[in-house]
Design an enzyme around this catalytic site. Sequence first.
Site, PDB file in Angstrom:
ATOM      1  N   HIS A 128       0.634  -1.847   0.237  1.00 21.45           N
ATOM      2  CA  HIS A 128       0.022  -0.143  -0.092  1.00 21.45           C
ATOM      3  C   HIS A 128       0.950   1.541  -0.054  1.00 21.45           C
ATOM      4  O   HIS A 128       0.366   2.047   0.234  1.00 21.45           O
ATOM      5  CB  HIS A 128      -1.111   0.052   1.287  1.00 21.45           C
ATOM      6  CG  HIS A 128      -1.847  -0.919   0.910  1.00 21.45           C
ATOM      7  ND1 HIS A 128      -3.398  -0.184   0.635  1.00 21.45           N
ATOM      8  CD2 HIS A 128      -2.245  -1.697   1.407  1.00 21.45           C
ATOM      9  CE1 HIS A 128      -4.046  -1.388   0.303  1.00 21.45           C
ATOM     10  NE2 HIS A 128      -3.960  -2.778   1.097  1.00 21.45           N
ATOM     11  N   LYS A 188      -9.772  13.707   3.481  1.00 19.88           N
ATOM     12  CA  LYS A 188      -8.536  12.653   4.036  1.00 19.88           C
ATOM     13  C   LYS A 188      -7.870  12.479   5.295  1.00 19.88           C
ATOM     14  O   LYS A 188      -7.865  14.171   5.640  1.00 19.88           O
ATOM     15  CB  LYS A 188      -7.976  12.600   2.321  1.00 19.88           C
ATOM     16  CG  LYS A 188      -7.145  14.294   2.213  1.00 19.88           C
ATOM     17  CD  LYS A 188      -6.343  13.939   1.408  1.00 19.88           C
ATOM     18  CE  LYS A 188      -7.443  14.233  -0.528  1.00 19.88           C
ATOM     19  NZ  LYS A 188      -7.115  12.580  -1.219  1.00 19.88           N
ATOM     20  N   ARG A 189      -7.011  11.723   5.277  1.00 24.41           N
ATOM     21  CA  ARG A 189      -5.655  11.602   6.755  1.00 24.41           C
ATOM     22  C   ARG A 189      -4.948  13.236   6.549  1.00 24.41           C
ATOM     23  O   ARG A 189      -4.968  13.344   4.913  1.00 24.41           O
ATOM     24  CB  ARG A 189      -5.094  10.257   6.615  1.00 24.41           C
ATOM     25  CG  ARG A 189      -6.266   9.600   7.279  1.00 24.41           C
ATOM     26  CD  ARG A 189      -6.438  10.058   8.615  1.00 24.41           C
ATOM     27  NE  ARG A 189      -5.542   9.615   9.906  1.00 24.41           N
ATOM     28  CZ  ARG A 189      -5.232   9.252  10.155  1.00 24.41           C
ATOM     29  NH1 ARG A 189      -5.556   7.800  10.707  1.00 24.41           N
ATOM     30  NH2 ARG A 189      -4.184   9.526  11.096  1.00 24.41           N
ATOM     31  N   LYS A 244      -0.217  14.223   1.581  1.00 21.47           N
ATOM     32  CA  LYS A 244      -1.246  14.372   0.436  1.00 21.47           C
ATOM     33  C   LYS A 244      -1.525  15.934   0.876  1.00 21.47           C
ATOM     34  O   LYS A 244      -2.611  16.385  -0.282  1.00 21.47           O
ATOM     35  CB  LYS A 244      -2.364  14.122   1.438  1.00 21.47           C
ATOM     36  CG  LYS A 244      -2.494  12.642   1.743  1.00 21.47           C
ATOM     37  CD  LYS A 244      -3.537  11.841   2.626  1.00 21.47           C
ATOM     38  CE  LYS A 244      -3.854  10.222   2.661  1.00 21.47           C
ATOM     39  NZ  LYS A 244      -4.552   9.777   1.170  1.00 21.47           N
ATOM     40  N   THR A 249      -8.600   6.803  -2.887  1.00 24.98           N
ATOM     41  CA  THR A 249     -10.199   5.772  -3.456  1.00 24.98           C
ATOM     42  C   THR A 249     -11.366   6.912  -3.153  1.00 24.98           C
ATOM     43  O   THR A 249     -12.239   6.801  -3.635  1.00 24.98           O
ATOM     44  CB  THR A 249     -10.932   4.702  -2.185  1.00 24.98           C
ATOM     45  OG1 THR A 249     -10.207   5.142  -0.992  1.00 24.98           O
ATOM     46  CG2 THR A 249      -9.877   3.693  -2.826  1.00 24.98           C
ATOM     47  N   LYS A 300     -14.691   8.051  -5.235  1.00 25.69           N
ATOM     48  CA  LYS A 300     -15.881   8.662  -4.400  1.00 25.69           C
ATOM     49  C   LYS A 300     -16.478  10.110  -4.954  1.00 25.69           C
ATOM     50  O   LYS A 300     -17.878   9.450  -5.732  1.00 25.69           O
ATOM     51  CB  LYS A 300     -15.930   8.356  -3.890  1.00 25.69           C
ATOM     52  CG  LYS A 300     -15.044   6.970  -2.535  1.00 25.69           C
ATOM     53  CD  LYS A 300     -15.571   7.396  -1.174  1.00 25.69           C
ATOM     54  CE  LYS A 300     -14.364   6.181  -0.444  1.00 25.69           C
ATOM     55  NZ  LYS A 300     -14.288   6.860   0.764  1.00 25.69           N
TER      56      LYS A 300
END
Length: 865
Positions: free
Chosen positions: A405, A598-599, A604, A709, A713
């Site tokens: 991952h 998101k986290r 990110k 992901t 969505k």
Amino acid sequence: MTSVLDPATIGKPSRPRHVRTLTLYIPEQDEDGKDKWPRGEEELWRANLRKPDTDVPSIARSFVNHVQTSLARQPHNLSDLGAYLATGLSVRDNLLLNWNETQMHMNRVAGKRAYYLSLEFLMGRTLDNALLNLGLKDQYRESIDRLGFNLEDLIDQERDAGLGNGGLGRLAACYLDSSSTQELPVWGYGLRYKYGIFQQLISPDGQQLEAPDPWLEHLNPWEVSRADVQYEIRFYGEAQKYVNGTARGVWYGGQEVLAVAYDVTIPGYDTRNTNNLRLWASKPKRGFDLQSFNAGNYEHAIESSNSAAAITSVLYPNDQTTFGKELRLKQQYFWTAASLADIMRRFRNLGKPMIELPDYIAIQLNDTHPTLAIPELMRILVDEEDLPWDVAWYIVTNTFFFTNHTVLPEALEKWPVPLMEHLLPRYCAIIITPLSISSVEHKFPGDHDRLARMSLIEENHPKYVRMAHLACIGSRKINGVAELHSELVRTTIFKDFLDFFGVSKFGNVTNGITPRRWLAQCNPDLTDLITKTINIPKNIWLKDLSQLEELLKYVEDEDFLEEWAAVKQANKERLAHYMRVTLSLNVNTKAMFDVQIKRLHEYKRQTLNILGVVHRYLTLKAMSPSERKKLTPRNVFFAGKAAPGYEIAKLTIRLIVNVARVVNADPDTKDYLNVFFLPDYSVTMAEILIPASDISQHISTAGTEASGTSNMKFCLNGGLLLGTVDGANIEIAEEVGSENVFFFGHLTPAVEELRYQHKHHPVPVEEKSRNLAKVLDQISSGLFGDEGVYEPLLNTIRQLDYYLITDDFDSYIEALQMIDDAYNDRTEWIKKSIRTTAKMGKFSSDRAIQDYAQEYWNIESTKVE
Ligand SMILES: *Cc1c(COP(=O)(O)O)cnc(C)c1O
């Protein structure tokens, strides 16, 4: 009596099972009071077996029954919470009937099964999803309505099952939904944490505070506790080789803990197939340690019982990095050992020779967390089954599959050898042997660097076991989670293993999401509009998502375009209502909704987003009122948790909250720009935010986001994508067309060189981006309060800038401008939105799970009639 040294006593069910068949018929009696010969047995079975409650009156009966008996409440004294629990128990009855049918069917078929081992399952709420999958939502709504309650209110009583941090755990949950829907025999195995992911609170000055998540505080109607399914798990103690000259060894002494099973039903959509998620809870073996108790040491006895219960007490709130923690390693072993004991019991019941195990069992390792399953299966086969080493290794390497991952170096799991030796004394002998040095040396003579790079042991002080290497050599196949990521897996972290094993060991399965939760459940209006428009029944297209392409036929239909836009508008209103009620915030629903949820993590780049917001704010301030009037107002939404020890990520939250405070209150700008940080991001919050988004941001430094992901969505719900050329963004653009996504930033191959330059030939920020330099200066000068507090965050950018904010900033600002322009062409924007949804078929987790089933596990669908 069996000796403590007998390996046969280890890892077996602690109680033998005596079973018989239930006598289900009630004999009728003749006039003389004698039993009449029973009618056809089949008929009698049917007469006595419970049937599902599918019509409004039987649902009501079942509800009232649970109120009176299971909950022991009086009908005149029922809260929404009580009514939710009664509904849940009633729905669970239906789920369990299907679950039983499915397990009977699978046992009868006795085919190959797959097991998905994941330390995280981020399930969210269950009630709404179960009703959707069972097709009983309307019936339950009406029934509950007649009983004087409101289904939507009851749905809101449910706490999320937050047994995960983020994407990895949510992926596992989507895969379970798809396995059942695709009628595949797949079970999940995980841990039943008493406390899931922490609750995030935000203090008035923007600091993240963490509170425990007591999700099991009330009765959990979705689980069945299986006190009869329990295994003894050993820690510490000693290991010895058997004297008989085989590889066999024995492990004894130490601490023994019980693993108790809790089962969660996983209903498929529009099918009776219902798989199982088995979660393990730890408990002390005998209430407490009898030896200490007998020695008069009562306190120590209680302590050891606490230490047993502690194993499954809390989910580690880190994504990307968690190592060195003894309790975490204990969790990993506890869970893999219990799961394997359970899997092996089921296999032994088949009565097949051990060598055929890979024909009946495939085990998927979701990241390296369950890698201990590899040495554990070796231990079972060698120590308990007395198989020769090579035969055991053959079985192991044909049973496991491994999904990587992350390629972030700091996130690759490793465990100190001394800790491993202490906790799992039998393991070091098992782990060191597998990839015998001689076979590498044979293939690459004299290449000592390669040997060191490939070793399972990192030579350091102390030494470490590299879990990714163990997972790699112990598995039949390895995959990444998007095309780019799988390529990076092959060419970076596992390059030596590619040279050694060849390319056939490596594959790719691009992640997916379940369209049941992430469209039908979270966006019912859009679902109905799609069904009506393409004129294909919902239960067909939700199981074959490529049918969404039919929407393309209607992109010139003006009425359809207006309906499409009206659904988006209604979803914005729904979000605004939610924020008003839960957070007392006012949201302008005429604005563009720009979402990044998101986290929180440097890779990110929420930082890039908030710095872009500050740039927009400064630009707005410099404009005249008449210039501003031409602009489309924008709402920027953030949500996400930071790992409790991750100071830079927490500082980013603080900056976002304080920028929001200033910007939203500034009379010059508040009509054009609003910023919101929604505390305590969760699956349920995602379900409200995602359908309301016009644009969402997936802006990781190229090469760092394995897949993502949430990008899928948003796009499924007609939100456009602003992203870097990274992870699954690339494949989304391939599907929807690059004219329908907004890409910016440097590409993966440039990243290494840019990092090198930052390190060895640093250039001041103003030379790279004057825009960014100004933004950083304004923050430093205290525009958002707290002069000086943001310096550690800003310095990560001014100094090494490992995530390349300076390099990507200007192109990011340009992309935002392009979005403004595109949004102003309303019709064209709606068309882009429709085209995006239409091309999302590939990203259904049904496709992903079929990839695993066919190319990895070799299992087949089998329908429960
Ligand atoms: C989908 C999802 C994620 C993953 O989001 P990414 O943006 O892909 O990291 C994380 N948390 C929740 C609650 C989700 O639903």
